[in-house]
Design a protein around this motif. Structure first.
Motif, PDB file in Angstrom:
ATOM      1  N   ARG A 264       0.847  -1.179   0.000  1.00  0.00           N
ATOM      2  CA  ARG A 264       0.000   0.000   0.000  1.00  0.00           C
ATOM      3  C   ARG A 264       0.893   1.243   0.000  1.00  0.00           C
ATOM      4  NH1 ARG A 264      -4.199  -1.704   4.869  1.00  0.00           N
ATOM      5  NH2 ARG A 264      -4.810  -3.759   4.042  1.00  0.00           N
ATOM      6  N   PRO A 265       0.328   2.418  -0.224  1.00  0.00           N
ATOM      7  CA  PRO A 265       1.160   3.627  -0.257  1.00  0.00           C
ATOM      8  C   PRO A 265       1.948   3.868   1.029  1.00  0.00           C
ATOM      9  CG  PRO A 265      -0.997   4.086  -1.209  1.00  0.00           C
ATOM     10  CD  PRO A 265      -1.072   2.704  -0.625  1.00  0.00           C
ATOM     11  N   ASP A 266       1.427   3.381   2.163  1.00  0.00           N
ATOM     12  CA  ASP A 266       2.096   3.642   3.441  1.00  0.00           C
ATOM     13  C   ASP A 266       2.827   2.437   4.006  1.00  0.00           C
ATOM     14  OD1 ASP A 266      -0.677   3.235   5.780  1.00  0.00           O
ATOM     15  OD2 ASP A 266      -0.317   2.360   3.804  1.00  0.00           O
ATOM     16  N   GLY A 267       2.978   1.355   3.225  1.00  0.00           N
ATOM     17  CA  GLY A 267       3.750   0.225   3.720  1.00  0.00           C
ATOM     18  C   GLY A 267       3.239  -1.110   3.204  1.00  0.00           C
ATOM     19  N   HIS A 268       3.900  -2.192   3.653  1.00  0.00           N
ATOM     20  CA  HIS A 268       3.480  -3.548   3.329  1.00  0.00           C
ATOM     21  C   HIS A 268       2.624  -4.098   4.465  1.00  0.00           C
ATOM     22  CE1 HIS A 268       6.854  -3.581   0.343  1.00  0.00           C
ATOM     23  NE2 HIS A 268       5.972  -4.288  -0.316  1.00  0.00           N
ATOM     24  N   PHE A 269       1.517  -4.740   4.091  1.00  0.00           N
ATOM     25  CA  PHE A 269       0.605  -5.308   5.084  1.00  0.00           C
ATOM     26  C   PHE A 269       0.465  -6.807   4.817  1.00  0.00           C
ATOM     27  CE2 PHE A 269      -1.305  -1.688   7.330  1.00  0.00           C
ATOM     28  CZ  PHE A 269      -0.764  -0.643   6.598  1.00  0.00           C
ATOM     29  N   ILE A 270       0.552  -7.606   5.885  1.00  0.00           N
ATOM     30  CA  ILE A 270       0.467  -9.059   5.768  1.00  0.00           C
ATOM     31  C   ILE A 270      -0.851  -9.542   6.374  1.00  0.00           C
ATOM     32  CG2 ILE A 270       1.702  -9.465   7.948  1.00  0.00           C
ATOM     33  CD1 ILE A 270       2.983 -11.914   6.550  1.00  0.00           C
ATOM     34  N   VAL A 271      -1.449 -10.542   5.729  1.00  0.00           N
ATOM     35  CA  VAL A 271      -2.718 -11.083   6.204  1.00  0.00           C
ATOM     36  C   VAL A 271      -2.722 -12.590   5.985  1.00  0.00           C
ATOM     37  CG1 VAL A 271      -3.874 -10.692   3.981  1.00  0.00           C
ATOM     38  CG2 VAL A 271      -5.243 -10.866   6.072  1.00  0.00           C
ATOM     39  N   SER A 272      -3.312 -13.318   6.922  1.00  0.00           N
ATOM     40  CA  SER A 272      -3.430 -14.765   6.799  1.00  0.00           C
ATOM     41  C   SER A 272      -4.607 -15.103   5.895  1.00  0.00           C
ATOM     42  CB  SER A 272      -3.621 -15.395   8.183  1.00  0.00           C
ATOM     43  OG  SER A 272      -3.884 -16.778   8.056  1.00  0.00           O
ATOM     44  N   LEU A 273      -4.404 -16.060   4.989  1.00  0.00           N
ATOM     45  CA  LEU A 273      -5.474 -16.479   4.085  1.00  0.00           C
ATOM     46  C   LEU A 273      -6.270 -17.641   4.654  1.00  0.00           C
ATOM     47  CD1 LEU A 273      -3.535 -16.323   0.692  1.00  0.00           C
ATOM     48  CD2 LEU A 273      -5.065 -14.609   1.667  1.00  0.00           C
ATOM     49  N   ASN A 274      -5.780 -18.247   5.733  1.00  0.00           N
ATOM     50  CA  ASN A 274      -6.471 -19.404   6.321  1.00  0.00           C
ATOM     51  C   ASN A 274      -6.231 -19.392   7.826  1.00  0.00           C
ATOM     52  OD1 ASN A 274      -7.816 -21.785   6.719  1.00  0.00           O
ATOM     53  ND2 ASN A 274      -6.238 -23.095   5.816  1.00  0.00           N
ATOM     54  N   HIS A 275      -6.696 -18.329   8.494  1.00  0.00           N
ATOM     55  CA  HIS A 275      -6.397 -18.139   9.905  1.00  0.00           C
ATOM     56  C   HIS A 275      -7.141 -19.089  10.830  1.00  0.00           C
ATOM     57  CE1 HIS A 275      -9.896 -15.536   9.064  1.00  0.00           C
ATOM     58  NE2 HIS A 275     -10.266 -15.869  10.280  1.00  0.00           N
ATOM     59  N   GLU A 276      -8.118 -19.805  10.294  1.00  0.00           N
ATOM     60  CA  GLU A 276      -8.897 -20.707  11.151  1.00  0.00           C
ATOM     61  C   GLU A 276      -8.151 -22.006  11.453  1.00  0.00           C
ATOM     62  OE1 GLU A 276     -13.288 -19.225   9.554  1.00  0.00           O
ATOM     63  OE2 GLU A 276     -12.596 -21.275   9.214  1.00  0.00           O
TER      64      GLU A 276
END
Length: 227
Positions: free
Chosen positions: A176-188
């Motif tokens: 994103r313009p203000d940085g890299h963001f990480i997210v889990s695709l299978n957090h369950e």
């Protein structure tokens, strides 16, 4: 002439490092010019910039900090006799031709990728420099810290990068313009638990900071913007 660093541990002199390069790095990883194999030292802990007879030390957002003469620093001009402490190791700066006080110094920094410089009408004034966030993000990388792929790097130049086997990706990193963001695709699934610096991410999108350690199924990966 350039100075040198006298490297010691528990008052035992271990080595000398001549500052014969414009940029030298200090840290735990093998690619550093001054390598300190100690868990208290970050992978890329600090950077030395040497221009003619002057050297300047910069902390690279290290976990445990960089100290000169007992004081924590972020950026600091070095003076003959200064003692740098990184972890439990000492690096004494020796340069007898460097006798100017801190107030006498004007830091001259050559233009480097990732910096914007503007001309100054007065050559005696220090250059006002603003780091380009976009350039930093384009230079961001991931480096694997353990396992068979230890040491391998992945550039984060695409808007989105997924990690994991094809079709079963576990996490996604978005630029994103203000940085890299990480997210889990299978957090369950507990087997796919994602942590950042030991803290579970869950379903959140978390902004990555320089030298964050990402752990996916016991695989550890370090995120950094630039060396």
């Amino acid at each position: 002439m350039p100075g040198k660093l006298e490297f010691s541990f528990n008052s035992n002199r271990l080595n000398d490092f001549v500052l014969d390069k414009e940029i030298m790095t200090i840290g735990r990883k093998d690619d550093n010019d001054v390598r300190i194999d100690n868990l208290a030292v970050s992978g890329h802990h600090a950077k030395l910039l040497t221009i003619f007879d002057d050297s300047f030390l910069e902390d690279l957002d290290s976990t445990n900090g960089t100290y000169i003469n007992g004081q924590p620093i972020t950026k600091h001009p070095l003076k003959n006799g200064d003692v740098i402490v990184i972890g439990k190791h000492e690096l004494r700066y020796i340069n007898e031709s460097n006798s100017a006080s801190y107030d006498d110094k004007t830091i001259l920094i050559r233009r480097q990728p990732g910096f914007n410089t503007s001309p100054s009408p007065n050559l005696n004034e220090p250059i006002n420099m603003t780091r380009s966030v976009e350039a930093d993000l384009n230079a961001a990388k991931l480096q694997i810290l353990n396992g068979k792929g230890a040491g391998k790097e992945l550039a984060l130049q695409k808007p989105s990068v997924k990690l994991g086997k094809s079709g079963t990706e576990i996490v996604q990193i978005n630029k994103r313009p203000d940085g890299h963001f990480i997210v889990s695709l299978n957090h369950e699934s507990e087997s796919n638990l994602l942590t950042i610096n030991g803290e579970a991410v869950g379903s959140r999108a978390v902004k990555l900071n320089n030298h964050d350690v990402i752990e996916i199924n016991k695989l550890k990966i370090e995120y950094y913007l630039a060396l």
